[in-house]
Write a protein that holds these residues in place. Structure first.
Motif, PDB file in Angstrom:
ATOM      1  N   GLY A 163       8.603  -1.981 -14.789  1.00 61.42           N
ATOM      2  CA  GLY A 163       9.310  -0.650 -14.438  1.00 61.42           C
ATOM      3  C   GLY A 163       7.841   0.287 -13.384  1.00 61.42           C
ATOM      4  N   SER A 164       6.876  -0.511 -13.246  1.00 60.16           N
ATOM      5  CA  SER A 164       5.881   0.247 -12.382  1.00 60.16           C
ATOM      6  C   SER A 164       6.467   0.204 -10.793  1.00 60.16           C
ATOM      7  CB  SER A 164       4.621  -0.637 -12.469  1.00 60.16           C
ATOM      8  OG  SER A 164       3.978  -0.691 -13.942  1.00 60.16           O
ATOM      9  N   VAL A 165       6.336   1.317 -10.446  1.00 53.33           N
ATOM     10  CA  VAL A 165       6.883   1.292  -8.944  1.00 53.33           C
ATOM     11  C   VAL A 165       5.827   2.172  -8.234  1.00 53.33           C
ATOM     12  CG1 VAL A 165       8.783   2.061  -7.433  1.00 53.33           C
ATOM     13  CG2 VAL A 165       9.114   1.101  -9.599  1.00 53.33           C
ATOM     14  N   VAL A 166       5.387   1.570  -7.183  1.00 49.33           N
ATOM     15  CA  VAL A 166       4.509   2.261  -6.086  1.00 49.33           C
ATOM     16  C   VAL A 166       5.147   2.378  -4.771  1.00 49.33           C
ATOM     17  CG1 VAL A 166       2.546   2.159  -7.754  1.00 49.33           C
ATOM     18  CG2 VAL A 166       3.226   0.471  -6.079  1.00 49.33           C
ATOM     19  N   ARG A 167       4.385   2.994  -3.852  1.00 44.38           N
ATOM     20  CA  ARG A 167       4.962   2.805  -2.488  1.00 44.38           C
ATOM     21  C   ARG A 167       4.270   1.718  -1.722  1.00 44.38           C
ATOM     22  NH1 ARG A 167       2.846   8.269   0.026  1.00 44.38           N
ATOM     23  NH2 ARG A 167       0.856   7.411  -0.761  1.00 44.38           N
ATOM     24  N   LEU A 168       5.105   1.121  -0.690  1.00 43.36           N
ATOM     25  CA  LEU A 168       4.377   0.179  -0.153  1.00 43.36           C
ATOM     26  C   LEU A 168       3.152   0.311   0.722  1.00 43.36           C
ATOM     27  CD1 LEU A 168       4.867  -2.665   1.367  1.00 43.36           C
ATOM     28  CD2 LEU A 168       5.903  -1.663   3.017  1.00 43.36           C
ATOM     29  N   VAL A 178       7.657   0.099  -4.563  1.00 45.27           N
ATOM     30  CA  VAL A 178       7.562  -1.550  -4.802  1.00 45.27           C
ATOM     31  C   VAL A 178       7.467  -1.693  -6.090  1.00 45.27           C
ATOM     32  CG1 VAL A 178       6.177  -3.442  -4.186  1.00 45.27           C
ATOM     33  CG2 VAL A 178       6.475  -2.042  -2.247  1.00 45.27           C
ATOM     34  N   SER A 179       8.253  -2.699  -6.814  1.00 42.39           N
ATOM     35  CA  SER A 179       8.372  -2.954  -8.042  1.00 42.39           C
ATOM     36  C   SER A 179       7.803  -4.315  -8.438  1.00 42.39           C
ATOM     37  CB  SER A 179       9.669  -2.732  -8.702  1.00 42.39           C
ATOM     38  OG  SER A 179      10.592  -3.673  -8.149  1.00 42.39           O
ATOM     39  N   ASP A 180       7.772  -5.334  -7.306  1.00 37.46           N
ATOM     40  CA  ASP A 180       7.439  -6.781  -7.854  1.00 37.46           C
ATOM     41  C   ASP A 180       7.112  -7.338  -6.655  1.00 37.46           C
ATOM     42  OD1 ASP A 180       6.801  -8.996  -9.271  1.00 37.46           O
ATOM     43  OD2 ASP A 180       8.644  -9.230 -10.295  1.00 37.46           O
ATOM     44  N   VAL A 181       6.629  -8.830  -6.539  1.00 37.12           N
ATOM     45  CA  VAL A 181       6.408  -9.420  -5.460  1.00 37.12           C
ATOM     46  C   VAL A 181       6.814 -10.723  -5.857  1.00 37.12           C
ATOM     47  CG1 VAL A 181       4.522 -10.767  -4.291  1.00 37.12           C
ATOM     48  CG2 VAL A 181       4.015  -8.480  -5.185  1.00 37.12           C
ATOM     49  N   LEU A 182       7.639 -11.397  -4.850  1.00 42.55           N
ATOM     50  CA  LEU A 182       8.338 -12.562  -5.088  1.00 42.55           C
ATOM     51  C   LEU A 182       7.845 -13.746  -3.758  1.00 42.55           C
ATOM     52  CD1 LEU A 182      11.993 -11.011  -5.259  1.00 42.55           C
ATOM     53  CD2 LEU A 182      10.345 -11.751  -7.062  1.00 42.55           C
ATOM     54  N   MET A 183       8.199 -15.011  -4.351  1.00 41.65           N
ATOM     55  CA  MET A 183       7.958 -15.867  -3.309  1.00 41.65           C
ATOM     56  C   MET A 183       9.031 -16.436  -2.890  1.00 41.65           C
ATOM     57  SD  MET A 183       4.440 -17.658  -4.797  1.00 41.65           S
ATOM     58  CE  MET A 183       3.820 -18.653  -3.252  1.00 41.65           C
ATOM     59  N   TYR A 184       9.425 -16.814  -1.768  1.00 39.78           N
ATOM     60  CA  TYR A 184      10.595 -17.227  -1.279  1.00 39.78           C
ATOM     61  C   TYR A 184      10.757 -18.662  -1.111  1.00 39.78           C
ATOM     62  CZ  TYR A 184      14.601 -17.467   1.905  1.00 39.78           C
ATOM     63  OH  TYR A 184      16.016 -17.790   2.464  1.00 39.78           O
ATOM     64  N   ASP A 185      11.790 -19.279  -1.343  1.00 37.00           N
ATOM     65  CA  ASP A 185      12.224 -20.742  -1.124  1.00 37.00           C
ATOM     66  C   ASP A 185      13.526 -20.896  -0.897  1.00 37.00           C
ATOM     67  OD1 ASP A 185      12.582 -23.506  -1.449  1.00 37.00           O
ATOM     68  OD2 ASP A 185      11.928 -23.813  -3.472  1.00 37.00           O
ATOM     69  N   ASP A 190      13.479  -3.561  -3.845  1.00 33.33           N
ATOM     70  CA  ASP A 190      12.187  -2.931  -3.965  1.00 33.33           C
ATOM     71  C   ASP A 190      11.155  -3.991  -4.313  1.00 33.33           C
ATOM     72  OD1 ASP A 190      13.120  -0.488  -3.775  1.00 33.33           O
ATOM     73  OD2 ASP A 190      13.204  -0.205  -5.818  1.00 33.33           O
ATOM     74  N   ARG A 191      11.518  -5.364  -3.749  1.00 36.53           N
ATOM     75  CA  ARG A 191      10.493  -6.358  -3.962  1.00 36.53           C
ATOM     76  C   ARG A 191       9.693  -6.622  -2.510  1.00 36.53           C
ATOM     77  NH1 ARG A 191      13.101  -5.778  -8.623  1.00 36.53           N
ATOM     78  NH2 ARG A 191      12.921  -7.525 -10.155  1.00 36.53           N
ATOM     79  N   ILE A 192       8.443  -7.029  -2.485  1.00 33.61           N
ATOM     80  CA  ILE A 192       7.692  -7.445  -1.589  1.00 33.61           C
ATOM     81  C   ILE A 192       7.815  -9.268  -1.511  1.00 33.61           C
ATOM     82  CG2 ILE A 192       5.434  -8.073  -0.202  1.00 33.61           C
ATOM     83  CD1 ILE A 192       4.354  -5.572  -1.438  1.00 33.61           C
ATOM     84  N   ILE A 193       8.523  -9.832  -0.494  1.00 36.61           N
ATOM     85  CA  ILE A 193       8.875 -11.170  -0.436  1.00 36.61           C
ATOM     86  C   ILE A 193       7.715 -11.650   0.626  1.00 36.61           C
ATOM     87  CG2 ILE A 193      10.577 -12.756   0.302  1.00 36.61           C
ATOM     88  CD1 ILE A 193      12.617 -10.511   0.156  1.00 36.61           C
ATOM     89  N   LEU A 194       7.219 -12.895  -0.075  1.00 34.97           N
ATOM     90  CA  LEU A 194       6.159 -13.779   0.679  1.00 34.97           C
ATOM     91  C   LEU A 194       7.087 -15.044   1.353  1.00 34.97           C
ATOM     92  CD1 LEU A 194       4.491 -11.983  -1.032  1.00 34.97           C
ATOM     93  CD2 LEU A 194       2.788 -13.806  -1.215  1.00 34.97           C
ATOM     94  N   ALA A 195       7.155 -15.029   2.799  1.00 38.74           N
ATOM     95  CA  ALA A 195       7.931 -16.096   3.408  1.00 38.74           C
ATOM     96  C   ALA A 195       6.867 -17.175   3.695  1.00 38.74           C
ATOM     97  CB  ALA A 195       8.254 -15.560   4.687  1.00 38.74           C
ATOM     98  N   ASN A 242      17.844  -4.490   0.506  1.00 39.71           N
ATOM     99  CA  ASN A 242      16.679  -3.070  -0.119  1.00 39.71           C
ATOM    100  C   ASN A 242      15.411  -3.900  -0.310  1.00 39.71           C
ATOM    101  OD1 ASN A 242      16.070  -0.358  -0.158  1.00 39.71           O
ATOM    102  ND2 ASN A 242      16.338  -0.380  -2.115  1.00 39.71           N
ATOM    103  N   ALA A 243      14.909  -4.806   0.110  1.00 36.86           N
ATOM    104  CA  ALA A 243      13.468  -5.376  -0.129  1.00 36.86           C
ATOM    105  C   ALA A 243      12.554  -4.414   0.495  1.00 36.86           C
ATOM    106  CB  ALA A 243      13.416  -6.794   0.523  1.00 36.86           C
ATOM    107  N   ALA A 244      11.238  -4.445  -0.121  1.00 41.95           N
ATOM    108  CA  ALA A 244      10.300  -3.305   0.341  1.00 41.95           C
ATOM    109  C   ALA A 244       9.586  -3.885   1.788  1.00 41.95           C
ATOM    110  CB  ALA A 244       9.291  -3.472  -0.711  1.00 41.95           C
ATOM    111  N   ALA A 245       9.562  -5.403   1.657  1.00 38.18           N
ATOM    112  CA  ALA A 245       8.646  -5.796   2.854  1.00 38.18           C
ATOM    113  C   ALA A 245       8.748  -7.395   2.864  1.00 38.18           C
ATOM    114  CB  ALA A 245       7.413  -5.090   3.137  1.00 38.18           C
ATOM    115  N   VAL A 246       8.580  -7.882   4.047  1.00 39.24           N
ATOM    116  CA  VAL A 246       8.700  -9.668   3.971  1.00 39.24           C
ATOM    117  C   VAL A 246       7.000  -9.772   4.652  1.00 39.24           C
ATOM    118  CG1 VAL A 246       9.346 -11.535   5.224  1.00 39.24           C
ATOM    119  CG2 VAL A 246      10.913 -10.005   4.223  1.00 39.24           C
TER     120      VAL A 246
END
Length: 559
Positions: A15-20, A45-52, A62-67, A88-92
């Motif tokens: 549940g930790s949420v901060v701004r980008l 932003v609530s989390d970070v994901l690695m994209y496959d 609300d996730r930051i996605i690492l491409a 609604n992703a936060a960023a790529v």
């Protein structure tokens, strides 16, 4: 079947949420925002994901996605931006790999999505750890105002909050930072570890460290003997153990609040340690490259000195340090040479209030200022003090040497050469036996302390390089001794060392005077040597002395 895969565990960040914008600022990873707008910078932003692209698509809200592995303009990248925007992703985050920034900006604007461009050289694993630690760290409101990665300032903040002296330790037992607040009590163990920047027992073999590692939060570690109790916390980021924080117990009345405060600091501690590790890796490489340039490339020495912020107005001297041990490839050997680098850095800071040191080709180098009226006395004190504390980092003997003063930075190669010559000479003396034994005293000194034997070694090298020895008397005597099991060479050595005194020779060789007279007469007769000829004696003395000084085999320094 494209999916977004969580790179560091399941379930988000509780549940930790901060701004980008907060995450970008805390990551400090040289990310370039392709299309910054107030709306996307304020995106939670609530989390970070690695994209496959081969996995099933899951929620990226609300996730930051690492491409990872994708490039701008590829079908997979375009599809990722489309899906991320609709979900609604936060960023790529993507690497440019040569793509123009205008092209990346156009793609971001087209999909109304924040696109962050990472340097091509960045390590994805390190980046995802920094990103996730930043998400958690931004939600922590304690220990604010400390520059990210400054573990000494962070240790001071932790010590102030918990009311106990703080130390930050990495998994190898190196002290990464410690508090310096006045008035806080410390014990002898704290004094020793902060001076050597190393724990006395490696964490892998220390039961207290194992207890901390196994605990989910801050824990009390009872003292042993006369030492103080401690509270400690294992620091992790995305499951990776980064190290531990140790606080000297502030007392029973403050202990619970200190434990609670230490638990709250855990996320931010992880963020600081990740940044410190990145800065340390880069800083050590940069220092090593610049110091190597100073000592090897006179054409660019001035540039390297300016980058290091060196003050060479009064000259500089190169100091060289190494540890003598027979085997050099073990993990412990590598740890010891790293501990030596930290010890040299610490003592230089204490002595000169500055430190320019680096590990280059198995030798630790330090650039020493030459201030005051007696700079060589200060240099001697430095190597002696490092030698005195060397037992805290290794049971093997230390050797340390300082080259002559270089008036200009362009003269530093000469000082380095003198330091290495002296270091090699000390190494030969320290390694007189086949294997360096533990417990030997450190050997330290300045170049001028050994100028005479070092010059004689140069004469010996000149004799060998120019074939001046040939089949001279020394070679003939050596061959005869080896074949007939005689000791004429020792007799000649004793004769020259005692200036021909029969009684002195007899005492030296532990034989009767008449035996000495007989040996000397046979030596002169059998090899047709006129020992009354001063030039002959000089040549024989030079040959024997340079042979005795020169190492029979090249010793091995720690690598």
């Amino acid at each position: 079947m494209n999916t977004a895969e969580q790179g560091m565990g399941e379930g988000g960040l509780q549940g930790s949420v901060v701004r980008l914008s907060d995450c970008i600022q805390l990551m400090q990873a040289d990310l370039v925002h392709a299309n910054p707008t107030p709306e996307n910078l304020a995106h939670p932003v609530s989390d970070v994901l690695m994209y496959d692209p081969l996995d099933e698509w899951t929620s990226v809200d609300d996730r930051i996605i690492l491409a990872v592995g994708l490039t701008c303009g590829s079908p997979d990248f375009d599809q990722l931006l489309h899906r991320a925007s609709n979900s609604n992703a936060a960023a790529v985050v993507v690497k440019a790999h040569g793509a123009p920034m205008d092209r990346l900006r156009s793609a971001a604007v087209l999909h109304s999505l924040a696109v962050l461009v990472a340097p091509d050289s960045v390590d994805w694993t390190r980046l995802v750890a920094l990103a996730r630690a930043s998400v958690v760290g931004a939600a922590v409101d304690s220990v604010s105002g400390v520059r990210l990665g400054d573990l000494y300032a962070f240790a001071n903040a932790a010590a102030s909050i918990t009311n106990g002296a703080a130390s930050i330790v990495d998994p190898l037992g190196r002290i990464l930072g410690y508090s310096t607040l006045p008035g806080q009590p410390v014990d002898e163990l704290r004094r020793v570890t902060t001076l050597s920047l190393q724990e006395t027992t490696p964490p892998a073999f220390d039961t207290d460290f194992k207890t901390v590692y196994a605990s989910a939060g801050a824990v009390l570690i009872p003292s042993r003997g006369e030492e103080m109790d401690r509270i400690a916390l294992g620091v992790r980021a995305g499951g990776e153990l980064l190290g531990t924080i140790w606080i000297l117990d502030p007392g029973a009345d403050k202990r619970e609040s200190a434990l609670e405060a230490l638990d709250k600091m855990a996320p931010l501690a992880g963020l600081h340690m990740l940044h410190a590790r990145s800065a340390s890796d880069f800083g050590e490489r940069r220092n090593g490259d610049l110091i190597r340039t100073l000592m090897d490339d006179t054409a660019h020495a001035s540039f390297a000195a300016a980058q290091l912020g060196l003050d060479a107005a009064n000259g500089l001297a190169v100091a060289a340090f190494s540890i003598v041990r027979s085997e050099t490839g073990s993990l412990e050997a590598v740890r010891e040479i790293q501990r030596l680098l930290h010890l040299v850095t610490t003592v230089c800071n204490l002595q000169f209030n500055t430190s320019h040191s680096a590990l280059i080709d198995s030798v630790v180098y330090a650039l020493l200022p030459c201030e005051g009226s007696t700079p060589r006395a200060a240099h001697r004190r430095l190597v002696q003090e490092i030698g005195a504390y060397s037992h805290t980092i290794s049971s093997h003997p230390l050797i340390a040497a300082v080259g002559g003063i270089a008036p200009r930075v362009e003269d530093l190669p000469g000082s380095r050469s003198e330091a290495l010559q002296t270091l090699q000479y000390l190494l030969h003396r320290q390694s007189a036996v086949a294997d360096a034994r533990a417990g030997q005293s450190p050997a330290t000194g300045l170049f001028e302390d050994y100028r005479v034997p070092l010059n004689l070694l140069k004469i010996g090298a000149f004799i060998d390089d120019n074939g001046l020895a040939g089949l001279d008397d020394i070679v003939k005597i050596q061959a005869h001794d080896a074949e007939q099991q005689t000791d004429y060479l020792d007799t000649l050595r004793a004769y020259l060392a005692s200036n021909g005194s029969i009684s002195t020779m007899a005492a030296r060789l532990h034989v009767h005077n008449n035996t000495v007279r007989y040996r000397v007469s046979r030596l002169a007769k059998d090899f047709d040597i006129d020992l009354d000829d001063p030039q002959k004696r000089l040549w024989l003395w030079l040959r024997l002395t340079t042979m005795d000084l020169a190492p029979q085999a090249k010793p091995t320094t720690q690598r």
